[in-house]
Design a protein around this motif. Structure first.
Motif, PDB file in Angstrom:
ATOM      1  N   HIS A 196       0.845  -1.192   0.000  1.00 26.65           N
ATOM      2  CA  HIS A 196       0.000   0.000   0.000  1.00 26.65           C
ATOM      3  C   HIS A 196       0.883   1.246   0.000  1.00 26.65           C
ATOM      4  CE1 HIS A 196      -3.932   1.893   0.787  1.00 26.65           C
ATOM      5  NE2 HIS A 196      -3.282   2.739   1.559  1.00 26.65           N
TER       6      HIS A 196
ATOM      7  N   ASP B  86      -0.539  -0.984  -4.510  1.00 28.43           N
ATOM      8  CA  ASP B  86      -1.885  -0.456  -4.302  1.00 28.43           C
ATOM      9  C   ASP B  86      -1.731   1.008  -3.914  1.00 28.43           C
ATOM     10  OD1 ASP B  86      -4.541  -0.003  -3.426  1.00 28.43           O
ATOM     11  OD2 ASP B  86      -4.145  -0.897  -1.458  1.00 28.43           O
TER      12      ASP B  86
ATOM     13  N   HIS C  14      -2.905   4.636  -2.908  1.00 27.75           N
ATOM     14  CA  HIS C  14      -4.014   5.337  -2.251  1.00 27.75           C
ATOM     15  C   HIS C  14      -3.776   6.830  -2.443  1.00 27.75           C
ATOM     16  CE1 HIS C  14      -6.183   6.293   1.822  1.00 27.75           C
ATOM     17  NE2 HIS C  14      -6.793   6.813   0.775  1.00 27.75           N
TER      18      HIS C  14
ATOM     19  N   SER D 134      -3.402  -1.343  -8.597  1.00 27.44           N
ATOM     20  CA  SER D 134      -4.661  -0.838  -8.051  1.00 27.44           C
ATOM     21  C   SER D 134      -4.465   0.630  -7.708  1.00 27.44           C
ATOM     22  CB  SER D 134      -5.065  -1.628  -6.802  1.00 27.44           C
ATOM     23  OG  SER D 134      -6.242  -1.099  -6.212  1.00 27.44           O
TER      24      SER D 134
ATOM     25  N   THR E 218      -6.552   3.908  -5.911  1.00 25.55           N
ATOM     26  CA  THR E 218      -7.696   4.348  -5.111  1.00 25.55           C
ATOM     27  C   THR E 218      -7.755   5.861  -5.099  1.00 25.55           C
ATOM     28  OG1 THR E 218      -7.492   2.416  -3.660  1.00 25.55           O
ATOM     29  CG2 THR E 218      -8.767   4.287  -2.825  1.00 25.55           C
TER      30      THR E 218
ATOM     31  N   HIS F 122     -10.119   9.331  -3.708  1.00 30.59           N
ATOM     32  CA  HIS F 122     -11.102   9.728  -2.697  1.00 30.59           C
ATOM     33  C   HIS F 122     -12.302  10.353  -3.372  1.00 30.59           C
ATOM     34  CE1 HIS F 122      -9.926   9.191   1.555  1.00 30.59           C
ATOM     35  NE2 HIS F 122      -8.758   8.918   0.994  1.00 30.59           N
TER      36      HIS F 122
ATOM     37  N   ALA G 146     -10.477   1.776  -7.311  1.00 29.67           N
ATOM     38  CA  ALA G 146     -11.059   1.763  -5.977  1.00 29.67           C
ATOM     39  C   ALA G 146     -11.447   3.173  -5.556  1.00 29.67           C
ATOM     40  CB  ALA G 146     -10.085   1.166  -4.966  1.00 29.67           C
TER      41      ALA G 146
ATOM     42  N   ALA H  15     -12.248   5.601  -2.124  1.00 24.58           N
ATOM     43  CA  ALA H  15     -12.078   5.728  -0.680  1.00 24.58           C
ATOM     44  C   ALA H  15     -13.054   6.738  -0.106  1.00 24.58           C
ATOM     45  CB  ALA H  15     -10.651   6.145  -0.346  1.00 24.58           C
TER      46      ALA H  15
ATOM     47  N   LEU I 270     -16.698  -0.370  -9.441  1.00 22.14           N
ATOM     48  CA  LEU I 270     -15.453  -0.377  -8.684  1.00 22.14           C
ATOM     49  C   LEU I 270     -14.957  -1.791  -8.445  1.00 22.14           C
ATOM     50  CD1 LEU I 270     -16.653   2.164  -5.987  1.00 22.14           C
ATOM     51  CD2 LEU I 270     -15.100   2.692  -7.892  1.00 22.14           C
TER      52      LEU I 270
ATOM     53  N   LEU J  17     -12.760   1.499  -0.210  1.00 22.26           N
ATOM     54  CA  LEU J  17     -11.921   1.679   0.974  1.00 22.26           C
ATOM     55  C   LEU J  17     -12.661   2.532   1.999  1.00 22.26           C
ATOM     56  CD1 LEU J  17      -9.437   1.856   2.787  1.00 22.26           C
ATOM     57  CD2 LEU J  17      -8.460   3.521   1.182  1.00 22.26           C
TER      58      LEU J  17
ATOM     59  N   GLN K  30     -12.073  -2.777   1.632  1.00 24.55           N
ATOM     60  CA  GLN K  30     -10.807  -2.528   2.314  1.00 24.55           C
ATOM     61  C   GLN K  30     -10.997  -1.569   3.485  1.00 24.55           C
ATOM     62  OE1 GLN K  30      -7.736  -0.024   0.313  1.00 24.55           O
ATOM     63  NE2 GLN K  30      -6.427  -1.831   0.444  1.00 24.55           N
TER      64      GLN K  30
END
Length: 222
Positions: free
Chosen positions: A31, A62, A64, A84, A86, A88, A110, A112, A129, A133, A171
């Protein structure tokens, strides 16, 4: 799919990230917390560093994205080698379009949500998706205490996913440890980001195994 453990390198030694990732061969993903000092009050990695890291490990990355301009910058992290990405929902103008763009470029998409952001307005987006998260701390810094108030949202998200019969992963990220991962798994999460718990352990890879076993014992939906 089963339980997946995704250690965050936010708590690793930034001067030796390749070596730090080599310490966690049992991880399902690595991550990578991307922060811009605008959306969150911290500044971390960019796509150049992520690309360099991707060349040092076979464990998929991954990303984020805790940044304000995910609509314009998410694909840079796909191109940097992330499996991956992610974004927001609070900082995305067109989440469906962005998710489709990420997926069309070969990565998992993904979305979040911060602790105070409800899941219900986004129920119709879930099928677009690969992962949702649920943040269990306020994003921005590692080492924070887990927020139990997020557990009902995890349960609601799991119920929505099950009702739709889709395989979108769920997640959680923030304060995940041996003391909290069971509660998250019981609530319905199946992918767990753990930073401090892993990298503060004497044997990070052993901690991954212990976290996985604890979650598997507590997960009623598997």
């Amino acid at each position: 799919m089963g339980i997946q453990i995704t250690p965050s390198i936010l708590n690793a030694d930034f001067a030796a990230l390749g070596a730090e990732v080599a310490r966690i061969p049992g991880a399902d993903w690595v991550h990578v917390d991307v922060m811009d000092n605008h959306f969150v009050p911290n500044l971390t990695f960019g796509p150049t560093m992520v690309e360099a890291l991707s060349k040092t490990t076979d464990v998929p990355l991954d990303a984020h994205l805790m940044i304000e301009d995910a609509d314009d910058n998410a694909l840079a992290y796909v191109e940097a080698g992330c499996g991956s990405v992610t974004f927001h929902v609070e900082a995305t103008k067109a989440p469906v379009r962005l998710a489709r763009e990420i997926r069309s470029h070969g990565a998992r998409a993904a979305m979040a949500l911060k602790p105070a952001t409800p899941i219900e307005p986004y129920e119709d987006l879930l099928a677009e998706l690969d992962m949702v998260l649920v943040m269990t701390v306020e994003p921005g810094f590692g080492g924070q205490n887990f927020l139990d108030l997020c557990l009902p949202k995890i349960r609601r998200a799991r119920a929505m996913l099950d009702q739709q019969g889709i395989e979108t992963w769920l997640q959680v990220d923030g304060g995940v440890s041996l003391e909290t991962i069971g509660r998250c798994a019981e609530a319905g999460a199946d992918v767990f980001v753990a930073g401090s718990a892993v990298y503060s352990a004497d044997d990070p890879d052993l901690m991954i195994s212990r976290l996985r076993a604890t979650a598997e014992t507590a997960a009623p939906h598997l």
